[in-house]
Enzyme design. Sequence first.
Site, PDB file in Angstrom:
ATOM      1  N   ASP A 100       0.845  -1.189   0.000  1.00 13.28           N
ATOM      2  CA  ASP A 100       0.000   0.000   0.000  1.00 13.28           C
ATOM      3  C   ASP A 100       0.883   1.242   0.000  1.00 13.28           C
ATOM      4  O   ASP A 100       1.518   1.559   1.000  1.00 13.28           O
ATOM      5  CB  ASP A 100      -0.918  -0.004   1.224  1.00 13.28           C
ATOM      6  CG  ASP A 100      -1.910   1.153   1.219  1.00 13.28           C
ATOM      7  OD1 ASP A 100      -2.155   1.737   0.138  1.00 13.28           O
ATOM      8  OD2 ASP A 100      -2.440   1.469   2.294  1.00 13.28           O
ATOM      9  N   GLU A 101       0.946   1.910  -1.128  1.00 10.90           N
ATOM     10  CA  GLU A 101       1.711   3.138  -1.329  1.00 10.90           C
ATOM     11  C   GLU A 101       3.161   3.044  -0.848  1.00 10.90           C
ATOM     12  O   GLU A 101       3.603   3.819  -0.003  1.00 10.90           O
ATOM     13  CB  GLU A 101       0.984   4.318  -0.689  1.00 10.90           C
ATOM     14  CG  GLU A 101      -0.403   4.471  -1.281  1.00 10.90           C
ATOM     15  CD  GLU A 101      -0.892   5.893  -1.356  1.00 10.90           C
ATOM     16  OE1 GLU A 101      -0.091   6.816  -1.178  1.00 10.90           O
ATOM     17  OE2 GLU A 101      -2.082   6.066  -1.623  1.00 10.90           O
ATOM     18  N   PRO A 102       3.919   2.094  -1.400  1.00  8.63           N
ATOM     19  CA  PRO A 102       5.307   1.941  -0.963  1.00  8.63           C
ATOM     20  C   PRO A 102       6.191   3.146  -1.269  1.00  8.63           C
ATOM     21  O   PRO A 102       7.204   3.355  -0.600  1.00  8.63           O
ATOM     22  CB  PRO A 102       5.779   0.699  -1.724  1.00  8.63           C
ATOM     23  CG  PRO A 102       4.871   0.617  -2.903  1.00  8.63           C
ATOM     24  CD  PRO A 102       3.550   1.152  -2.439  1.00  8.63           C
TER      25      PRO A 102
END
Length: 131
Positions: A44-46
């Site tokens: 999730d949104e690295p």
Amino acid sequence: MDTHDRFGLTHMADAWAQGLSGGQQKLLTLAMLAISDAPLIILDEPAAGVNPSMINKLVDHVLALNAEGKTIVVVEQNLSFIERVAPRVLVIVAGEKLCEGSMAEIRDTSEVQRAYVGSMAVPVAKRTEVA
């Protein structure tokens, strides 16, 4: 090569995770996922809040994990990151599928332009390959 070396975390091996920078914490997360037996990884949104040089490291590690046979699903707004790691992109707006395809296929679609830039959006210039 051990996991600390592989992810460039050897010099921080004795540090508490809460003392690491945001990008280092994301590397640590990928390192933990690398040693797991999980065939599917959801990120999730690295790339959120991470500096460009760390993003490059994250891209390299995500690609390596995928090359090792792990399926990786990435939720991300950084299109440059997505373009580098995802052969197929699914664009979701308000919980509904807007379009799907390669980044090249979806980048300049009018639906994506309207959803992310607004109705006054000017289409992005097409990239040209330099020989």
